[in-house]
Design an enzyme around this catalytic site. Structure first.
Site, short mmCIF file in Angstrom:
data_model
loop_
_atom_site.label_atom_id
_atom_site.label_comp_id
_atom_site.label_asym_id
_atom_site.label_seq_id
_atom_site.Cartn_x
_atom_site.Cartn_y
_atom_site.Cartn_z
N LYS A 43 1.26 4.29 -2.73
CA LYS A 43 0.97 5.70 -2.42
C LYS A 43 2.22 6.58 -2.51
CE LYS A 43 -3.52 5.61 -1.57
NZ LYS A 43 -4.47 6.34 -2.40
N TYR A 56 0.85 -1.20 0.00
CA TYR A 56 0.00 0.00 0.00
C TYR A 56 0.89 1.25 0.00
CZ TYR A 56 -3.37 3.53 1.50
OH TYR A 56 -4.15 4.66 1.57
P1 NAD Z 1 -13.52 3.44 0.63
O1 NAD Z 1 -13.10 2.02 0.56
O2 NAD Z 1 -14.81 3.76 1.27
O3 NAD Z 1 -13.50 4.11 -0.82
C1 NAD Z 1 -12.64 3.72 -1.86
C2 NAD Z 1 -13.46 3.68 -3.11
O4 NAD Z 1 -12.64 3.33 -4.23
C3 NAD Z 1 -14.58 2.64 -3.01
O5 NAD Z 1 -15.80 3.26 -3.32
C4 NAD Z 1 -14.17 1.60 -4.04
O6 NAD Z 1 -15.27 0.98 -4.64
C5 NAD Z 1 -13.40 2.46 -5.03
N1 NAD Z 1 -12.60 1.63 -5.94
C6 NAD Z 1 -11.79 0.58 -5.65
N2 NAD Z 1 -11.29 0.07 -6.78
C7 NAD Z 1 -11.77 0.82 -7.81
C8 NAD Z 1 -11.62 0.78 -9.22
N3 NAD Z 1 -10.86 -0.16 -9.81
N4 NAD Z 1 -12.25 1.71 -9.96
C9 NAD Z 1 -13.01 2.66 -9.38
N5 NAD Z 1 -13.23 2.72 -8.06
C10 NAD Z 1 -12.60 1.81 -7.28
O7 NAD Z 1 -12.34 4.19 1.39
P2 NAD Z 1 -11.91 5.74 1.42
O8 NAD Z 1 -11.25 5.93 2.72
O9 NAD Z 1 -13.02 6.62 1.05
O10 NAD Z 1 -10.77 5.75 0.29
C11 NAD Z 1 -10.63 6.79 -0.64
C12 NAD Z 1 -9.15 7.09 -0.81
O11 NAD Z 1 -8.64 7.56 0.42
C13 NAD Z 1 -8.29 5.90 -1.21
O12 NAD Z 1 -7.42 6.29 -2.24
C14 NAD Z 1 -7.50 5.60 0.05
O13 NAD Z 1 -6.25 5.04 -0.22
C15 NAD Z 1 -7.38 6.99 0.64
N6 NAD Z 1 -7.08 7.01 2.07
C16 NAD Z 1 -7.95 6.47 2.96
C17 NAD Z 1 -7.63 6.46 4.31
C18 NAD Z 1 -8.55 5.87 5.35
O14 NAD Z 1 -8.12 5.66 6.48
N7 NAD Z 1 -9.80 5.64 5.06
C19 NAD Z 1 -6.42 7.02 4.74
C20 NAD Z 1 -5.57 7.58 3.81
C21 NAD Z 1 -5.91 7.57 2.47
#
Ligand code: NAD
Length: 294
Positions: free
Chosen positions: A157, A153
């Site tokens: 990133k 991961y």
């Molecule tokens: P989440 O899992 O709710 O949302 C991620 C979304 O990406 C989901 O809706 C999923 O269906 C979609 N997705 C996955 N594969 C895909 C594809 N091939 N095509 C299109 N969509 C796809 O989680 P989130 O926290 O809302 O994540 C959003 C972003 O935030 C991500 O990039 C994640 O790495 C980043 N992020 C999240 C956190 C956390 O703690 N939640 C922390 C740092 C960064």
């Protein structure tokens, strides 16, 4: 004229909240193309936006791993332009590195890195031609600092950081601004969605010491997500800051409490201080008995 915004990964989490927030803007400042890989999952978005989106939101299918689906989505943007592109789709992966198959690893890079790059590539030529545009990317503290059991991961990133920082240098000449919204833990489906190595897996082949450290990490992680995760509303505020800024910055941090740790990387370039500090935060001091097993 409304700002035309296209967001990836809108079926849940940050993408969903951002789409709802922008589409519900009372002055209709935004036209939102909320995209998601699987349209069967659009109900949650529709329920959250509660009809407040009649002419401000369009839901489109888009899988960031599928170039054709990105092109199809692009063709459905009736304004023929995107003012703000939000690359948000992402997946997590946790576990000892040796337990992940190369296919699983490739899958994470395919979404987080290549998905982001593919999306930017598709919309970039138009933005360049118009000498106008903003590219916002949901980044992660895991893209700035390594975290144990998150090797893949973090690699994905970190790679996104490299791509965005590189692009930012060139694209300022085209009046296109690239911004990373660096998030710590956020209350979304991310933690439940992420693929992880299960300790209960009978076929799991890892040494006892790794197993015990992984167990410790999972406890740490669960407590962090329970006690210190931000709500998506907090993240959206930072997104708005970047969208509204006259000259957006390359990086915005949603959680300043995490910065001191990141600063250790800058104050000790050889990495030793960061590694020591992060290990202390996550693991209890090395146990001489278990150490003896290495
Ligand atoms: P989440 O899992 O709710 O949302 C991620 C979304 O990406 C989901 O809706 C999923 O269906 C979609 N997705 C996955 N594969 C895909 C594809 N091939 N095509 C299109 N969509 C796809 O989680 P989130 O926290 O809302 O994540 C959003 C972003 O935030 C991500 O990039 C994640 O790495 C980043 N992020 C999240 C956190 C956390 O703690 N939640 C922390 C740092 C960064």
């Amino acid at each position: 004229e409304p700002k035309v915004v296209l967001i990836t990964g809108c079926s849940s989490g940050i993408g969903l909240s951002l789409a709802v927030h922008l589409a519900s803007n009372p002055s209709k400042e935004f036209k939102v193309y909320a995209t998601m890989r699987n349209l069967d999952k659009k109900q949650r978005l529709l329920e959250t936006v509660r009809g407040l989106h009649k002419d401000t939101m369009v839901i489109l299918q888009m899988d960031v791993t599928d170039q054709q689906s990105i092109l199809d989505a692009k063709r459905k943007v009736t304004e023929d332009r995107i003012d703000v592109l939000v690359c948000n789709a992402g997946v997590g992966l946790m576990g000892p590195l040796e337990t992940h198959s190369i296919d699983t690893i490739r899958g994470v890079l395919e979404v987080n890195l290549l998905g982001t790059i593919r999306t930017i590539q598709t919309f970039l030529p138009d933005m360049k031609r118009r000498r106008h545009g903003r590219i916002l990317v949901t980044g992660s503290m895991g893209g700035l600092q390594g975290l144990p059991f998150n090797d893949v991961y973090c690699a994905s990133k970190f790679a996104v950081e490299g791509a965005c920082e590189s692009l930012a240098i060139l694209l300022q000449h085209f009046n296109i601004h690239v911004s990373l919204i660096e998030c710590g833990p956020v209350n979304t489906d991310f933690y439940t969605n992420l693929r992880r190595t299960e300790l209960s897996d009978d076929e799991l082949e890892i040494d006892a010491y790794t197993r015990s450290l992984y167990e410790e990490y999972l406890k740490h992680c669960q407590s962090v997500f329970q006690n210190a995760a931000q709500d998506t509303d907090d993240i959206i505020q930072v997104y708005l800051e970047a969208i509204q800024a006259q000259t957006p910055l390359l990086r915005y941090y949603t959680n300043t409490a995490l910065l001191p740790m990141s600063n250790l990387k800058l104050s000790s370039l050889d990495g030793s201080q960061y590694i020591r500090a992060m290990s202390k935060v996550i693991f209890s001091p090395p146990n001489p008995n278990t150490d003896a097993q290495i």
